[in-house]
Scaffold this active site. Structure first.
Site, PDB file in Angstrom:
ATOM      1  N   PRO A   1      76.296   8.628  72.409  1.00 33.01           N
ATOM      2  CA  PRO A   1      77.455   7.786  72.748  1.00 33.01           C
ATOM      3  C   PRO A   1      77.088   6.309  72.948  1.00 33.01           C
ATOM      4  O   PRO A   1      77.976   5.461  73.007  1.00 33.01           O
ATOM      5  CB  PRO A   1      77.975   8.389  74.065  1.00 33.01           C
TER       6      PRO A   1
ATOM      7  N   LEU B   1      78.546   8.499  85.371  1.00 33.48           N
ATOM      8  CA  LEU B   1      78.037   9.281  84.242  1.00 33.48           C
ATOM      9  C   LEU B   1      78.756   8.866  82.951  1.00 33.48           C
ATOM     10  O   LEU B   1      79.755   9.477  82.579  1.00 33.48           O
ATOM     11  CB  LEU B   1      78.273  10.769  84.560  1.00 33.48           C
ATOM     12  N   ALA B   2      78.249   7.839  82.289  1.00 33.12           N
ATOM     13  CA  ALA B   2      78.998   7.274  81.168  1.00 33.12           C
ATOM     14  C   ALA B   2      78.061   6.487  80.268  1.00 33.12           C
ATOM     15  O   ALA B   2      77.839   5.289  80.467  1.00 33.12           O
ATOM     16  CB  ALA B   2      80.118   6.376  81.697  1.00 33.12           C
ATOM     17  N   GLU B   3      77.530   7.152  79.256  1.00 34.82           N
ATOM     18  CA  GLU B   3      76.515   6.519  78.417  1.00 34.82           C
ATOM     19  C   GLU B   3      77.055   5.385  77.553  1.00 34.82           C
ATOM     20  O   GLU B   3      76.342   4.409  77.284  1.00 34.82           O
ATOM     21  CB  GLU B   3      75.818   7.563  77.548  1.00 34.82           C
TER      22      GLU B   3
ATOM     23  N   HIS C   1      67.971  18.720  75.463  1.00 36.00           N
ATOM     24  CA  HIS C   1      67.043  17.944  76.294  1.00 36.00           C
ATOM     25  C   HIS C   1      65.718  17.670  75.589  1.00 36.00           C
ATOM     26  O   HIS C   1      64.763  17.246  76.226  1.00 36.00           O
ATOM     27  CB  HIS C   1      66.760  18.683  77.606  1.00 36.00           C
TER      28      HIS C   1
ATOM     29  N   GLU D   1      71.785   6.656  85.242  1.00 37.64           N
ATOM     30  CA  GLU D   1      72.229   7.763  86.085  1.00 37.64           C
ATOM     31  C   GLU D   1      71.083   8.266  86.969  1.00 37.64           C
ATOM     32  O   GLU D   1      70.005   8.574  86.448  1.00 37.64           O
ATOM     33  CB  GLU D   1      72.762   8.901  85.194  1.00 37.64           C
TER      34      GLU D   1
ATOM     35  N   GLN E   1      69.420   9.247  80.417  1.00 43.08           N
ATOM     36  CA  GLN E   1      68.640  10.267  81.130  1.00 43.08           C
ATOM     37  C   GLN E   1      67.789  11.141  80.195  1.00 43.08           C
ATOM     38  O   GLN E   1      66.646  11.463  80.517  1.00 43.08           O
ATOM     39  CB  GLN E   1      69.581  11.126  81.962  1.00 43.08           C
ATOM     40  N   PHE E   2      68.358  11.498  79.057  1.00 45.05           N
ATOM     41  CA  PHE E   2      67.621  12.213  78.007  1.00 45.05           C
ATOM     42  C   PHE E   2      68.125  11.684  76.675  1.00 45.05           C
ATOM     43  O   PHE E   2      69.303  11.368  76.538  1.00 45.05           O
ATOM     44  CB  PHE E   2      67.883  13.726  78.077  1.00 45.05           C
TER      45      PHE E   2
HETATM   46  C1  LIG Z   1      76.368  13.185  78.558  1.00 44.31           C
HETATM   47  C2  LIG Z   1      75.363  13.648  79.536  1.00 44.31           C
HETATM   48  N1  LIG Z   1      74.724  12.754  80.288  1.00 44.31           N
HETATM   49  C3  LIG Z   1      73.803  13.149  81.193  1.00 44.31           C
HETATM   50  C4  LIG Z   1      73.517  14.472  81.355  1.00 44.31           C
HETATM   51  C5  LIG Z   1      72.480  14.922  82.389  1.00 44.31           C
HETATM   52  N2  LIG Z   1      73.205  15.608  83.464  1.00 44.31           N
HETATM   53  C6  LIG Z   1      73.335  16.945  83.481  1.00 44.31           C
HETATM   54  S1  LIG Z   1      74.372  17.438  84.670  1.00 44.31           S
HETATM   55  C7  LIG Z   1      74.626  15.876  85.217  1.00 44.31           C
HETATM   56  C8  LIG Z   1      75.550  15.639  86.362  1.00 44.31           C
HETATM   57  C9  LIG Z   1      76.864  16.289  86.118  1.00 44.31           C
HETATM   58  O1  LIG Z   1      77.681  16.101  87.227  1.00 44.31           O
HETATM   59  P1  LIG Z   1      79.081  16.816  87.300  1.00 44.31           P
HETATM   60  O2  LIG Z   1      79.867  16.495  86.091  1.00 44.31           O
HETATM   61  O3  LIG Z   1      79.683  16.458  88.592  1.00 44.31           O
HETATM   62  O4  LIG Z   1      78.753  18.363  87.232  1.00 44.31           O
HETATM   63  P2  LIG Z   1      77.888  19.200  88.269  1.00 44.31           P
HETATM   64  O5  LIG Z   1      76.475  19.087  87.839  1.00 44.31           O
HETATM   65  O6  LIG Z   1      78.126  18.640  89.610  1.00 44.31           O
HETATM   66  O7  LIG Z   1      78.404  20.589  88.126  1.00 44.31           O
HETATM   67  C10 LIG Z   1      73.908  14.965  84.456  1.00 44.31           C
HETATM   68  C11 LIG Z   1      73.899  13.527  84.676  1.00 44.31           C
HETATM   69  C12 LIG Z   1      74.191  15.372  80.519  1.00 44.31           C
HETATM   70  N3  LIG Z   1      73.957  16.681  80.574  1.00 44.31           N
HETATM   71  N4  LIG Z   1      75.111  14.936  79.634  1.00 44.31           N
END
Ligand SMILES: Cc1ncc(C[n+]2csc(CCOP(=O)(O)OP(=O)(O)O)c2C)c(N)n1
Ligand SMILES: Cc1ncc(C[n+]2csc(CCOP(=O)(O)OP(=O)(O)O)c2C)c(N)n1
Ligand SMILES: [Mg+2]
Ligand SMILES: [Mg+2]
Lengths: 326, 350, 350, 326
Positions: free
Chosen positions: A89, A58-60, A129, A29, A82-83
């Protein structure tokens, strides 16, 4: 000449791997144009193309599964989670598939993939995190788990992980991403994947740790030196397999051991190290094996995080204890 | 509700009569006979496997009784460079792709060597954790896309598998990246004891493709001709860069979930009997008889030959000795780490 | 492609003119002013939070700049017995539901007490692991269904969250069980650096509802009236036993992903500027001015009052002392296990 | 009077909980009309209704997440994961949410849920059906992990788990589901959740184990008795928290300890027990602590499974070793 931070060394190793081996691809990601949230892949998409440095949805679970499939079919995927807190998952694919594909096909298929993830606390990050559950990964048969603690080791170990014919989880102590600099030669030389490193030599006590805790350990070692106590400081580097021989040899010499980690105590990897010594070096032991590790609590939100993270002071306390034991 | 139009839903009716135009391959007697044999062989294998299990000579086994046409039709549409990622119920497809009967017995008998098969060497072994093959298929497809092999990844799962997040994550990414994957759902209408209606409120599983923005097609899974025809179109689409497709093949699980299951606990006999009328072997045989003069002798010869193949393979399986104890550590890594070798000795596992 | 018809997609145009019939609540000046104030308060909070972060007095913070109407409209449609399960970007909705500004500052300042909030006590704290709130919402809905409270669970996630399996698993089950859930996607068109087009090939996120056989609706997320109106219909449907709905509210993230992000790295200024034209506060203010004679004085008073509230809360937050060290073990279980208490002492954490 | 198998005792406890507390609901795959693939819920849907004994779609992540949400909102969900090998997708909800909800809301919300799963090998099941990664769960702060090893303990511990105000993972050794019978009184009495049990008392050596391995341990204890060696056999029962006091007390008496588990060695829970002793009972130890556990391999397919599962013979060997040590 080439003083790099740890995250820069990671990037250098990734670039080198992409350069050397057309089978290597990166996925994760925000690793493309954004260069990763920690900039570990900064500039790589521009240099090697968005196909080889690939932003994923966004799909681990899928990231891990795609890495398994791509690895089995001839690529050398290096996937980023990412973290570490978002790695759960991916565990199904790691434990049920990546770690077994070679075994269950008797070597017909294999899974030369790397899963990278920044891990650990100490940077006052939001909740979820700062996770550090390396022990869970080290329990999975068929996985290698590697943790660098310096820029040069990050470079050499990551190259080794990518070149390894089997799956490797590569955990990067994000607290050290920018806090230390070290000379790193971009010579493409890999470090061995299953060797611990002795960072300082001493006859009095063995101190075993990994990742960001190496810094606290170093500080403790220095403070003990002023008290005339010399510490064999071992950076585990490979959490699975563990270089038991190096640790045993050290304890055979010192008779004392402290293990330090930032993951919660119970069933942490420190237990494995202590247990191994209790089985194989009991008669060498002059004192109880002390584990310096947080109690079994969730890592607190930033304001109380310092109450959780082990400190050099605690290590010093533990070393004094084992030195004074009789 | 809109549904993607993705080619013939059914070619043969239950009596084997042609309902729509026959696709090219299905006009060839030899080709049809090959499909028929594959289905018969699968059924014979299933029967024998259940018998072996009942007498303690095989592990828990998942029969594909009634679903042979999906498995065979999917595999027969595939090419050499394609990669098959079957669930645990796709014996027909595995056999078509060159896995031997003996290897299948070995797998189900609890011997990893069954996965080191003679079939297409890049195919995946049967997948037990439901739906995990879908993201893997996306990964295989990504590799094939990168390598330019023109191959397509074909994962097969059940209706129950469509409730798992893995399925959607994989479809969504395959959609976004236009990956060469054909996702196949062998909808046998049950996931162990859970009927499809309790599994999802979706009108059709093929509609789930819309979540990924890819085409979804629904086909009569008891019509091997229709299955293959729809697969061919989806494969062609993938091969030519058109991206992923979802195919739902509607069939029915005529047997128990596995030999450890007793389906009388949760579904009534009447439902099962009703579905026997639609089963795929009878249908293709009727068609062969009507359109290609398939004779009683041919039928008997084929049945006998399949039975013989199965018996021979079963005997070979039963005669296969165990792997040596060391086999439990030898294949975990390319080379056995010191720590592992040492512990293997220490722990008295030799 | 078919889409469920689920009520007004937009009520106000960008200039605040009424495009379609105004729903009842939106004819009431007081009601509109309340929504407007909530959005302004949210924006002031966001501004202050970013400022605090920049000066080292707050942790990493996710601003909701530009998305206030989704959050406020969703929450304002909800009732007391409903349960809100927000992502980390729903400050507006949390404030509407009674979480105090000080509690929000505490949460983002890294203090768990921010989650022990005065708002609706059954609401969930902000959810960081993307999409994990969706299955939880199905669970809350299951409990409400069992308890017959008439409540509805309302999880909110982003466009990126629709790539996670959790989202589909939850929707699918909520569909199968006709659970009282309204799944809300605040589609701000970016997931950190990944634009929606790279996230999915689906034509609209609301189409993903078809995978679960539930209705999906798409609404202009910068029109708080439309958001609330569509939410009300979906909530009513859930309350009356009609089951789950998916609502996609289309908005735009005007700011960086978080204070740790620099969106200039991956998107151009022109795109952002263009979206400023559609932002929700200006629109509702224009409507208030045009239709309800909203005066400059009222505007100034409101802005000032919001700013004061935010400043007061920020000061209260900054003046809040740390929890005692023991707080790291005290709330893990209802009563602290011996082992934990002992280790806490031993490890020198006191 | 009421001799039950372990799986029957599980069922009895579930029925009792459903009867006693209207907030209790069961959910899982095939637990309704089918009564669960091991029949742990046989007859319960008929008796308590399909709403309270609820078949779920095939989705482990959601099963866990639904349990979290339902528990937070006032139910007492008891969720079943059909086999432990399919529990990985539930870990995210368990570790990131169930185990933290109380902590992160300072007690405002809580998560009184139970996640049941049959675990372990020895029944020649297909691959992915014999997993035993209890150590991974025991590493998660905020979770309780409980493993019964007899019908009566299954009944009492399961009731305790359901009544506990916090999340509990309840792992059922499926190898023992039908192999032992024991009298179980349906008296609604719960056993304490954080106490190990001493199954046989002896002064010579401490043997710690849990789950199905208790049977192998018992056999080893009997065989050692014929050699005049008396074993303190401890059934851990609660894997988290661990009843360290009971183990330490035993080892203070015996001076010798063997730990037995069927999960792979490295970072298995045996390590924690050995490490605890190496820290707190070092001076009591008369011999190295031996861990009897398989090497770090994937549990083999059935035909070679016996090469993997620890046996009473191996335990006897280990006990002899520590007895002979000097
Ligand atoms: C399962 C997971 N993967 C990665 C992250 C890191 N992360 C935080 S917000 C984000 C993007 C989220 O995008 P979206 O769902 O569109 O929400 P937005 O931030 O645009 O409100 C990511 C990759 C996380 N919090 N949870
Ligand atoms: C992730 C996972 N959960 C549970 C199981 C146990 N299990 C095996 S098959 C099955 C039902 C599968 O149903 P379906 O996908 O329709 O395939 P079918 O068995 O009908 O071919 C279940 C629940 C499993 N193998 N994997
Ligand atoms: Mg099925
Ligand atoms: Mg977004």
């Amino acid at each position: 000449m080439n003083e790099l931070t740890l995250v820069e060394a990671v990037r250098l190793a990734l670039a080198r791997a992409l350069e050397d081996d057309p089978r290597v691809i990166l996925l994760g990601e925000d690793i493309g144009v954004n260069g990763g949230v920690f900039r570990a892949t900064d500039g790589l998409a521009a240099r090697f193309g968005a196909d080889r440095v690939r932003d994923t949805p966004l799909a681990e679970t899928a990231i891990a599964g795609i890495a398994v499939g791509a690895a089995a079919h001839g690529l050398r995927p290096v996937a980023e989670i990412q973290f570490m807190g978002f790695l759960y998952p991916a565990l199904d694919q790691l434990a049920n598939h990546a770690a077994r594909l070679r075994n269950r096909t008797r070597g017909r298929l294999s899974c030369p993939m790397v899963l990278r993830a920044p891990f650990g606390g100490g940077i006052h990050a939001p909740e979820h995190h700062s996770e550090s559950f390396e022990a869970m990964l080290a329990h999975v048969p068929g996985l290698r788990v590697v943790v660098p603690s310096s820029p040069a080791r990050a470079y050499g170990l990551l190259l080794a992980a990518i070149r390894d014919p089997d799956p490797v989880v590569f955990l990067e102590p994000k607290r050290l991403y920018r806090s230390v600099r070290e000379e790193v030669a971009d010579d493409g030389a890999a470090l061995p994947l299953d060797r611990a490193l002795i960072l300082s030599a001493g006859d009095d006590v063995t101190l075993v740790t990994w990742g960001a805790m190496v810094q606290e350990a170093r500080e403790a070692v220095e403070r003990m030196a002023t008290e005339g106590v010399l510490v064999d400081l071992i950076d585990l580097c490979s959490l699975k397999p563990i270089d038991r021989a190096t640790i045993r040899r050290s304890v055979a010499k010192t008779g004392r051991c402290v293990v330090l980690h930032e993951a919660p105590l119970t069933a942490g990897l420190g237990a494995e190290i202590a247990a191994d010594l209790a089985e194989h070096c009991l008669t060498d032991l002059l004192a109880p094996i002390r584990r310096v590790a947080p109690p079994d609590v969730v890592i607190p939100y930033p304001r109380l995080e310092d109450q959780y993270m082990p400190t050099a002071g605690q290590v010093v306390g533990a070393i004094r204890e084992v030195m004074e034991f009789s | 509700m809109a549904r993607f139009d993705f080619g013939p839903v059914r070619v043969l009716d239950q009596a084997g009569n042609v309902e729509t135009t026959l696709p090219g391959f299905a006009r060839d007697r030899e080709a049809l006979a090959r499909h028929y044999r594959a289905m018969v062989l699968t059924r014979q294998f299933d029967t024998k496997a259940v018998a072996l299990q009942r007498t303690g000579r095989l592990g828990t086994f998942a029969s594909s009784l009634g679903q042979e046409a999906v498995s065979v039709g999917v595999a027969s549409a595939m090419r050499d460079q394609d990669v098959f990622l079957p669930s645990f119920r796709e014996h027909g497809g595995q056999l078509w792709r060159g896995v031997t009967l003996k290897e299948l017995f070995l797998f189900w008998g609890g011997d990893e060597r069954g996965n080191d098969f003679s079939g297409h060497r890049m195919d995946f072994p049967a997948c037990i954790p439901v739906a995990t093959q879908f993201p893997q298929a996306a990964g295989v497809a990504l590799a094939m896309q990168a390598q330019g092999t023109g191959g397509v990844a074909v994962p097969v799962g059940g209706d129950g598998a469509t409730s798992k997040g893995d399925f959607y994550e994989a479809m969504n990414i395959a959609g976004a990246w236009a990956l060469p994957v054909v996702f196949v759902i062998s909808n046998n209408q049950w996931a162990i004891s859970v009927p499809l209606a309790a599994q999802t409120r979706a009108v059709a599983i093929s509609d789930k493709a819309m979540a990924a923005g890819i085409p979804g097609g629904r086909v009569d899974g008891n019509d091997v001709i229709a299955v293959r025809a729809m697969m061919e179109r989806a494969l062609e689409r993938a091969r030519s860069g058109g991206g992923a497709t979802l195919i739902e093949a509607v069939t029915y699980r005529l047997g128990d979930h596995t030999t450890a299951d007793d389906s009388k606990r949760y579904r009534n006999e009447a439902e099962v009997s009703a579905h026997w009328k639609a089963e795929p072997l009878v249908r293709l045989r009727a068609h062969l008889v009507q359109e290609h003069g398939w004779t009683k002798e041919e039928e008997e010869t084929l049945q006998r030959s399949c039975r013989e193949d199965v018996e021979t393979a079963a005997e070979a399986y039963l005669a296969t000795g165990l792997q040596p104890p060391r086999a439990i550590i030898d294949h975990l890594f390319e080379s056995v780490p010191e720590d592992l070798a040492q512990r293997f000795g220490e722990a008295g596992y030799e």
